[in-house]
Enzyme design. Structure first.
Site, PDB file in Angstrom:
ATOM      1  N   GLU A   1      -5.505  -4.377  10.681  1.00 11.71           N
ATOM      2  CA  GLU A   1      -4.305  -3.601  10.844  1.00 11.71           C
ATOM      3  C   GLU A   1      -4.611  -2.387  11.762  1.00 11.71           C
ATOM      4  OE1 GLU A   1      -2.322  -2.326   6.705  1.00 11.71           O
ATOM      5  OE2 GLU A   1      -4.196  -0.895   6.952  1.00 11.71           O
TER       6      GLU A   1
ATOM      7  N   GLY B   1       2.736   2.791  10.958  1.00 15.15           N
ATOM      8  CA  GLY B   1       3.563   3.714  10.795  1.00 15.15           C
ATOM      9  C   GLY B   1       4.409   3.996  11.870  1.00 15.15           C
TER      10      GLY B   1
ATOM     11  N   SER C   1       3.985  -1.708  10.802  1.00 20.65           N
ATOM     12  CA  SER C   1       4.981  -1.910  10.637  1.00 20.65           C
ATOM     13  C   SER C   1       5.955  -3.569  10.093  1.00 20.65           C
ATOM     14  CB  SER C   1       5.214  -1.682  12.106  1.00 20.65           C
ATOM     15  OG  SER C   1       5.128  -0.115  12.592  1.00 20.65           O
TER      16      SER C   1
ATOM     17  N   GLY D   1       3.047  -1.210   5.144  1.00 23.13           N
ATOM     18  CA  GLY D   1       3.500   0.331   4.077  1.00 23.13           C
ATOM     19  C   GLY D   1       4.587   0.817   3.556  1.00 23.13           C
ATOM     20  N   GLY D   2       4.822   1.678   4.913  1.00 19.69           N
ATOM     21  CA  GLY D   2       6.377   1.664   4.897  1.00 19.69           C
ATOM     22  C   GLY D   2       7.175   1.098   3.828  1.00 19.69           C
TER      23      GLY D   2
ATOM     24  N   HIS E   1      -9.104   1.688   4.908  1.00 19.14           N
ATOM     25  CA  HIS E   1      -8.061   1.555   5.736  1.00 19.14           C
ATOM     26  C   HIS E   1      -8.227   2.837   6.458  1.00 19.14           C
ATOM     27  CE1 HIS E   1      -4.264   2.212   6.568  1.00 19.14           C
ATOM     28  NE2 HIS E   1      -3.802   1.851   5.725  1.00 19.14           N
TER      29      HIS E   1
ATOM     30  N   ASN F   1       0.562  -1.267   0.230  1.00 19.08           N
ATOM     31  CA  ASN F   1       0.205  -0.098   0.154  1.00 19.08           C
ATOM     32  C   ASN F   1       0.722   1.582  -0.133  1.00 19.08           C
ATOM     33  OD1 ASN F   1      -1.793   1.883   0.636  1.00 19.08           O
ATOM     34  ND2 ASN F   1      -2.339   1.524   2.350  1.00 19.08           N
ATOM     35  N   TRP F   2       1.281   2.173  -1.459  1.00 19.97           N
ATOM     36  CA  TRP F   2       1.525   3.374  -1.484  1.00 19.97           C
ATOM     37  C   TRP F   2       0.955   4.358  -0.991  1.00 19.97           C
ATOM     38  CZ3 TRP F   2       4.198   2.038  -7.131  1.00 19.97           C
ATOM     39  CH2 TRP F   2       5.333   1.192  -6.566  1.00 19.97           C
ATOM     40  N   LYS F   3       0.285   3.978  -0.514  1.00 16.62           N
ATOM     41  CA  LYS F   3      -0.135   6.134   0.180  1.00 16.62           C
ATOM     42  C   LYS F   3      -0.108   7.065  -0.963  1.00 16.62           C
ATOM     43  CE  LYS F   3       0.124   3.205   4.534  1.00 16.62           C
ATOM     44  NZ  LYS F   3      -0.347   3.244   5.813  1.00 16.62           N
TER      45      LYS F   3
ATOM     46  N   GLU G   1      -6.924   4.940   7.995  1.00 19.04           N
ATOM     47  CA  GLU G   1      -7.023   6.749   7.382  1.00 19.04           C
ATOM     48  C   GLU G   1      -7.934   7.003   6.852  1.00 19.04           C
ATOM     49  OE1 GLU G   1      -2.663   6.207   5.318  1.00 19.04           O
ATOM     50  OE2 GLU G   1      -1.680   5.438   7.145  1.00 19.04           O
TER      51      GLU G   1
HETATM   52  P1  13P Z   1       3.645   0.684   7.749  1.00 24.18           P
HETATM   53  O1  13P Z   1       3.420  -0.585   7.480  1.00 24.18           O
HETATM   54  O2  13P Z   1       3.816   1.556   7.233  1.00 24.18           O
HETATM   55  O3  13P Z   1       3.385   0.410   8.762  1.00 24.18           O
HETATM   56  O4  13P Z   1       1.850   1.152   7.216  1.00 24.18           O
HETATM   57  C1  13P Z   1       0.544  -0.186   7.317  1.00 24.18           C
HETATM   58  C2  13P Z   1      -0.595   0.006   6.194  1.00 24.18           C
HETATM   59  O5  13P Z   1      -0.887   1.311   6.897  1.00 24.18           O
HETATM   60  C3  13P Z   1      -0.548  -0.622   5.559  1.00 24.18           C
HETATM   61  O6  13P Z   1      -1.763  -0.015   4.758  1.00 24.18           O
END
Ligand code: 13P
Length: 258
Positions: free
Chosen positions: A170, A176, A216, A237-238, A98, A11-13, A100
């Site tokens: 999640e 994050g 994470s 994510g990251g 998600h 998920n590149w956000k 967010e």
């Molecule tokens: P991180 O891997 O950066 O913690 O993000 C997780 C996430 O929200 C994937 O959708």
């Protein structure tokens, strides 16, 4: 070991411009030239999707995902993206709900449920995200939150349609932050979610539905997490922004099933 095929998604956000997406894929795709025993998924930002699709759609190993979709088919909805648009670029999956989207953009379970049904009606596979905040966990509300998210987001979805639904657990406090849920915390929550699917649908749906962990995930913890009974992959994510680190996470999934 379960028969569920692991699904590992990036998920590149709001990261990776079209040019950066192309550069990432030029490094990443040669690592997996043939189909693999895990499903690999990349979810670029909308504007980067056409550029990424040109490389992903012809690849044998990776599928394309969107990060959101409107429940409306078309019309006066400024800033929204429709199913028809996502179909045209070759999208297979759509991430929905998600944390967010829930916390920053105010999406509730009813909104997410409408989107889940719209993705299924359009032949996409939703990746439905759920998860509790730290406050909810510490307040003893973990199970209540997960139950209302699952029941609300999957209302009116049929047992047959569940074959196309992926769940991503999640925990918000792990997203994050560098703090990963411990293996015990993750396995416990995943097993609980599987139990909710049994209550809402039936035993077969509970056994067959893939539940990803997100929060994470890194090359250093992926192997330990994927080995847990009820963890069927990751939403990353990251660590998905670097082709080498995302590649290592995918390798951990392949090593687990091989
Ligand atoms: P991180 O891997 O950066 O913690 O993000 C997780 C996430 O929200 C994937 O959708």
């Amino acid at each position: 070991m379960s028969t569920r095929k692991p699904i590992i998604a990036a998920n590149w956000k709001m990261n990776q411009t079209p040019t950066e997406s192309k550069a990432f894929l030029e490094k990443f795709l040669p690592k997996f030239p043939e189909s693999t025993p895990v499903d690999i998924v990349i979810a670029p930002a909308f504007l980067s999707m056409p550029m990424a699709a040109a490389q992903i759609v012809p690849s044998k190993s990776v599928d394309l995902s969107a990060q959101n979709m409107s429940a409306e088919p078309s019309g006066a909805f400024t800033g929204e993206v429709s199913a028809a648009m996502l179909k045209e670029v070759g999208t297979k999956y759509v991430i929905l709900g998600h944390s967010e989207r829930r916390s920053i953009f105010g999406e509730d379970d009813a909104t997410i449920n409408a989107k889940v049904k719209a993705t299924l009606d359009n032949g996409f596979q939703p990746i439905l995200c759920i998860g509790e905040s730290l406050e909810e966990r510490e307040g003893g509300k973990l199970e209540e939150v997960l139950r209302s998210q699952i029941n609300g987001s999957l209302a009116d979805v049929t047992a047959e349609q569940m074959a196309n639904v992926v769940i991503a657990y999640e925990p918000v406090w792990a997203i994050g932050t560098g703090v990963t849920a411990s293996p015990e915390q993750a396995q416990e929550a995943h097993a609980f979610v599987r139990g909710l699917l049994k209550d809402l649908f039936n035993e077969e749906v509970a056994a067959a539905t893939r539940i990803q962990y997100g929060g994470s995930v890194k090359p250093g913890n992926a192997g330990e997490l994927i080995a847990l009974e009820d963890i069927d992959g990751f939403l990353v994510g990251g660590a998905s922004l670097d082709p080498d680190s995302f590649g290592e996470i995918v390798q951990a999934g392949i090593a687990h099933v091989s």
